[in-house]
Design an enzyme around this catalytic site. Structure first.
Site, PDB file in Angstrom:
ATOM      1  N   LYS A   1      39.861  32.316  38.832  1.00 18.62           N
ATOM      2  CA  LYS A   1      39.446  30.906  38.654  1.00 18.62           C
ATOM      3  C   LYS A   1      40.595  29.939  38.901  1.00 18.62           C
ATOM      4  O   LYS A   1      40.371  28.788  39.229  1.00 18.62           O
ATOM      5  CB  LYS A   1      38.846  30.704  37.251  1.00 18.62           C
ATOM      6  CG  LYS A   1      39.822  30.992  36.132  1.00 18.62           C
ATOM      7  CD  LYS A   1      39.208  30.849  34.734  1.00 18.62           C
ATOM      8  CE  LYS A   1      38.448  32.042  34.262  1.00 18.62           C
ATOM      9  NZ  LYS A   1      39.231  33.308  34.145  1.00 18.62           N
TER      10      LYS A   1
ATOM     11  N   THR B   1      30.926  37.603  42.307  1.00 19.01           N
ATOM     12  CA  THR B   1      31.097  36.484  41.357  1.00 19.01           C
ATOM     13  C   THR B   1      32.402  36.640  40.579  1.00 19.01           C
ATOM     14  O   THR B   1      32.864  37.755  40.331  1.00 19.01           O
ATOM     15  CB  THR B   1      29.943  36.449  40.327  1.00 19.01           C
ATOM     16  OG1 THR B   1      29.765  37.763  39.801  1.00 19.01           O
ATOM     17  CG2 THR B   1      28.656  35.954  40.941  1.00 19.01           C
TER      18      THR B   1
ATOM     19  N   HIS C   1      37.119  40.730  44.872  1.00 19.42           N
ATOM     20  CA  HIS C   1      35.806  40.976  45.471  1.00 19.42           C
ATOM     21  C   HIS C   1      34.786  41.228  44.352  1.00 19.42           C
ATOM     22  O   HIS C   1      35.163  41.409  43.199  1.00 19.42           O
ATOM     23  CB  HIS C   1      35.870  42.193  46.396  1.00 19.42           C
ATOM     24  CG  HIS C   1      36.312  43.434  45.680  1.00 19.42           C
ATOM     25  ND1 HIS C   1      37.636  43.673  45.382  1.00 19.42           N
ATOM     26  CD2 HIS C   1      35.621  44.465  45.142  1.00 19.42           C
ATOM     27  CE1 HIS C   1      37.732  44.815  44.727  1.00 19.42           C
ATOM     28  NE2 HIS C   1      36.524  45.315  44.551  1.00 19.42           N
TER      29      HIS C   1
ATOM     30  N   CYS D   1      37.474  47.850  41.034  1.00 20.16           N
ATOM     31  CA  CYS D   1      38.311  46.682  41.286  1.00 20.16           C
ATOM     32  C   CYS D   1      39.586  46.918  40.463  1.00 20.16           C
ATOM     33  O   CYS D   1      39.642  47.893  39.703  1.00 20.16           O
ATOM     34  CB  CYS D   1      37.555  45.449  40.799  1.00 20.16           C
ATOM     35  SG  CYS D   1      38.342  43.872  41.176  1.00 20.16           S
TER      36      CYS D   1
HETATM   37  C1  LIG Z   1      36.365  43.597  37.963  1.00 18.00           C
HETATM   38  C2  LIG Z   1      37.152  42.339  37.873  1.00 18.00           C
HETATM   39  C3  LIG Z   1      36.560  41.211  37.326  1.00 18.00           C
HETATM   40  C4  LIG Z   1      37.286  40.031  37.207  1.00 18.00           C
HETATM   41  N1  LIG Z   1      36.647  38.933  36.724  1.00 18.00           N
HETATM   42  C5  LIG Z   1      37.292  37.743  36.720  1.00 18.00           C
HETATM   43  C6  LIG Z   1      36.594  36.566  36.376  1.00 18.00           C
HETATM   44  O1  LIG Z   1      35.393  36.615  36.062  1.00 18.00           O
HETATM   45  N2  LIG Z   1      37.260  35.384  36.423  1.00 18.00           N
HETATM   46  C7  LIG Z   1      38.579  35.314  36.786  1.00 18.00           C
HETATM   47  O2  LIG Z   1      39.134  34.216  36.793  1.00 18.00           O
HETATM   48  N3  LIG Z   1      39.269  36.417  37.138  1.00 18.00           N
HETATM   49  C8  LIG Z   1      38.658  37.617  37.123  1.00 18.00           C
HETATM   50  N4  LIG Z   1      39.300  38.759  37.505  1.00 18.00           N
HETATM   51  C9  LIG Z   1      40.723  38.670  37.855  1.00 18.00           C
HETATM   52  C10 LIG Z   1      40.909  38.092  39.230  1.00 18.00           C
HETATM   53  O3  LIG Z   1      39.940  38.560  40.102  1.00 18.00           O
HETATM   54  C11 LIG Z   1      42.322  38.410  39.688  1.00 18.00           C
HETATM   55  O4  LIG Z   1      43.241  37.900  38.745  1.00 18.00           O
HETATM   56  C12 LIG Z   1      42.610  37.795  41.053  1.00 18.00           C
HETATM   57  O5  LIG Z   1      41.604  38.139  41.960  1.00 18.00           O
HETATM   58  C13 LIG Z   1      43.973  38.279  41.539  1.00 18.00           C
HETATM   59  O6  LIG Z   1      44.196  37.769  42.841  1.00 18.00           O
HETATM   60  P1  LIG Z   1      45.462  38.247  43.673  1.00 18.00           P
HETATM   61  O7  LIG Z   1      45.568  37.349  44.826  1.00 18.00           O
HETATM   62  O8  LIG Z   1      46.622  38.429  42.740  1.00 18.00           O
HETATM   63  O9  LIG Z   1      45.084  39.741  44.149  1.00 18.00           O
HETATM   64  P2  LIG Z   1      44.245  40.164  45.447  1.00 18.00           P
HETATM   65  O10 LIG Z   1      43.113  39.252  45.667  1.00 18.00           O
HETATM   66  O11 LIG Z   1      43.984  41.623  45.338  1.00 18.00           O
HETATM   67  O12 LIG Z   1      45.241  39.874  46.632  1.00 18.00           O
HETATM   68  C14 LIG Z   1      46.378  40.635  46.894  1.00 18.00           C
HETATM   69  C15 LIG Z   1      46.375  40.881  48.385  1.00 18.00           C
HETATM   70  O13 LIG Z   1      47.628  41.361  48.801  1.00 18.00           O
HETATM   71  C16 LIG Z   1      47.418  42.299  49.819  1.00 18.00           C
HETATM   72  N5  LIG Z   1      48.641  43.104  49.912  1.00 18.00           N
HETATM   73  C17 LIG Z   1      49.204  43.827  48.929  1.00 18.00           C
HETATM   74  N6  LIG Z   1      50.325  44.431  49.368  1.00 18.00           N
HETATM   75  C18 LIG Z   1      50.474  44.064  50.660  1.00 18.00           C
HETATM   76  C19 LIG Z   1      51.459  44.373  51.640  1.00 18.00           C
HETATM   77  N7  LIG Z   1      52.493  45.183  51.391  1.00 18.00           N
HETATM   78  N8  LIG Z   1      51.309  43.843  52.884  1.00 18.00           N
HETATM   79  C20 LIG Z   1      50.251  43.007  53.153  1.00 18.00           C
HETATM   80  N9  LIG Z   1      49.287  42.710  52.250  1.00 18.00           N
HETATM   81  C21 LIG Z   1      49.405  43.219  51.021  1.00 18.00           C
HETATM   82  C22 LIG Z   1      46.200  43.045  49.338  1.00 18.00           C
HETATM   83  O14 LIG Z   1      45.578  43.797  50.346  1.00 18.00           O
HETATM   84  C23 LIG Z   1      45.356  41.920  48.786  1.00 18.00           C
HETATM   85  O15 LIG Z   1      44.503  41.379  49.770  1.00 18.00           O
HETATM   86  C24 LIG Z   1      38.620  39.968  37.627  1.00 18.00           C
HETATM   87  C25 LIG Z   1      39.215  41.102  38.193  1.00 18.00           C
HETATM   88  C26 LIG Z   1      38.487  42.268  38.324  1.00 18.00           C
HETATM   89  C27 LIG Z   1      39.143  43.471  38.938  1.00 18.00           C
END
Ligand SMILES: Cc1cc2nc3c(=O)[nH]c(=O)nc-3n(C[C@H](O)[C@H](O)[C@H](O)COP(=O)(O)OP(=O)(O)OC[C@H]3O[C@@H](n4cnc5c(N)ncnc54)[C@H](O)[C@@H]3O)c2cc1C
Length: 381
Positions: free
Chosen positions: A344, A48, A45, A311
């Site tokens: 990304k 951007t 979230h 985040c």
């Molecule tokens: C401040 C910040 C800036 C960033 N900037 C960049 C950027 O500019 N460019 C870039 O490429 N990346 C960036 N990143 C990294 C990128 O955002 C993350 O690598 C990516 O969003 C990870 O996605 P995910 O699906 O692993 O995690 P998430 O999107 O958090 O998804 C995990 C999901 O699993 C759910 N979940 C967890 N456990 C359970 C359970 N037991 N039962 C059901 N649901 C569950 C959670 O609620 C969540 O919705 C940034 C990260 C942050 C924090």
């Protein structure tokens, strides 16, 4: 008990894309998400996310980025909505910094368009930047940003349109693998599936204890400031940046959405957290870390705060991703440890995880060796 071809646990950045790619291949898919469809409590979230082709983190990422861009454009077409905004991307730091050297190396290796600048010439071209003498910068014109909440929502919608079931507010509390399948238990129900994909972001190690030392959640904070000269920080005149400064590595985006100039700092205050108990309050120290970067390098953006948000990063020991089969359970696959740079890639990670869940292999197998768990052998506790 209801049965599915594939269950995806965690419908955030990676999980929403995985559910879509599985559904696109005709699979009966269930996505289980503990919160809402796009929410503020995980990692995807904040209006951007930077996307860039020049990739100092490793040349091995570039072929995946080429595919990720294509898949984001496909999702835009499906959604009828703009999700990827190209502004150009600046990688900057000392001329011999890992960021500048690595960015240049990938541009040269893959023949990516780029321009090199010293501080004065970059500041003159983009007056929102005020880099000190001695800094160098690489501008790669394909850099820009994604709108992450809209990306997640549109992948969920596209998956649902293909027949996927997405259950929000249904937390997974455990799973057991057995010959030929996996049983998944939630707070409300239990399901059976042929394959399980765990895309639980910062919560990954709660579902796979093997990941406790390998996917470590870290609190981050971002700040949107009202620029003193807003005209200098608009997407048309201000490329996204990735700046390895003496104070640490800052990143940020032009005014979009909130609407303010956005800045964050990798590893912010180096706070390892429990993802369910993270401190979401913003403290004076949080703003101070980010103000330092604004005042030093973007002084015309140093107006009042418009918003600040927490985040989470989920860091692996080498800050490369984890994309692999579960080490002990058949039919279970893990995408975790995105170490602050994963969003990304979520479009292509979804494709890779769908391959793994369906076939146990992927057409990207020569690309994902660097993401296998085996590299940590001897380090996992
Ligand atoms: C401040 C910040 C800036 C960033 N900037 C960049 C950027 O500019 N460019 C870039 O490429 N990346 C960036 N990143 C990294 C990128 O955002 C993350 O690598 C990516 O969003 C990870 O996605 P995910 O699906 O692993 O995690 P998430 O999107 O958090 O998804 C995990 C999901 O699993 C759910 N979940 C967890 N456990 C359970 C359970 N037991 N039962 C059901 N649901 C569950 C959670 O609620 C969540 O919705 C940034 C990260 C942050 C924090």
């Amino acid at each position: 008990m209801r049965e599915f071809d594939a269950i995806v646990v965690g419908v955030g950045g990676m999980g929403s894309a995985t559910a879509y790619h599985l559904a696109r291949r005709g699979q009966q898919v269930l996505g289980l998400e503990q919160f809402d469809r796009a929410h503020d409590f995980g990692s995807s979230h904040g209006v951007t996310r930077i996307i860039r082709m020049a990739y100092a983190e490793g040349a091995g990422y570039v072929p995946l980025l080429l595919r990720a861009y294509t898949l984001w454009r496909e999702l835009e077409t499906l959604a009828g909505e703009r999700l990827l905004y190209v502004t150009g991307g600046v990688d900057a730091g000392a001329p011999d910094s890992a960021t500048v050297r690595g960015s240049l190396a990938t541009c040269r290796q893959f023949g990516l368009d780029h321009q090199e600048f010293d501080a004065a010439s970059l500041n003159a071209k983009y007056p929102g930047y005020r880099f000190p003498k001695g800094m160098a910068a690489v501008l790669q014109p394909d850099g820009g940003f994604l709108a992450p909440e809209a990306c997640v929502v549109n992948y969920v919608k596209a998956a649902q349109a293909l027949g996927a079931e997405i259950h929000t507010r249904e937390r997974v509390i455990g799973w057991d693998s057995f010959a030929g399948g996996v049983e998944v238990r939630t707070e409300h129900d239990s399901y059976r599936t042929r394959s399980l994909v765990i895309t639980a972001g910062p919560w990954a190690s709660q579902l796979c204890p093997e990941l406790v030392p390998l996917a470590i959640p870290e609190r981050q904070v971002v700040l949107w400031a009202a620029p003193l000269r807003p005209e200098l920080f608009q997407p048309a005149v201000f490329p996204v940046f990735n700046l390895e400064a003496p104070e640490g590595r800052f990143y940020g985006c032009p005014v979009f959405g909130v609407p303010g100039f956005k800045i964050g700092k990798y590893h912010h205050r180096r706070e390892v957290v429990d993802p369910s108990g993270i401190d979401r309050e913003i403290h004076a120290e949080d703003e101070a870390v980010l103000r330092e970067g604004i005042r030093q390098y973007f002084p015309d953006a140093d107006g009042p705060p418009l918003a600040m948000k927490t985040c989470m990063f989920t860091n692996s020991p080498d800050e490369h991703f984890i994309l692999d089969a579960h080490p002990e359970a058949d039919n279970v696959y893990i995408a975790a440890g995105f170490s602050g740079h994963g969003f990304k890639f979520s479009s292509v990670v979804g494709e890779i995880m769908a391959d793994l869940a369906l076939d146990g292999g992927t057409k990207y197998s020569n690309r994902i060796g660097m993401f296998r768990l085996a590299r940590f052998h001897g380090k996992a506790g």
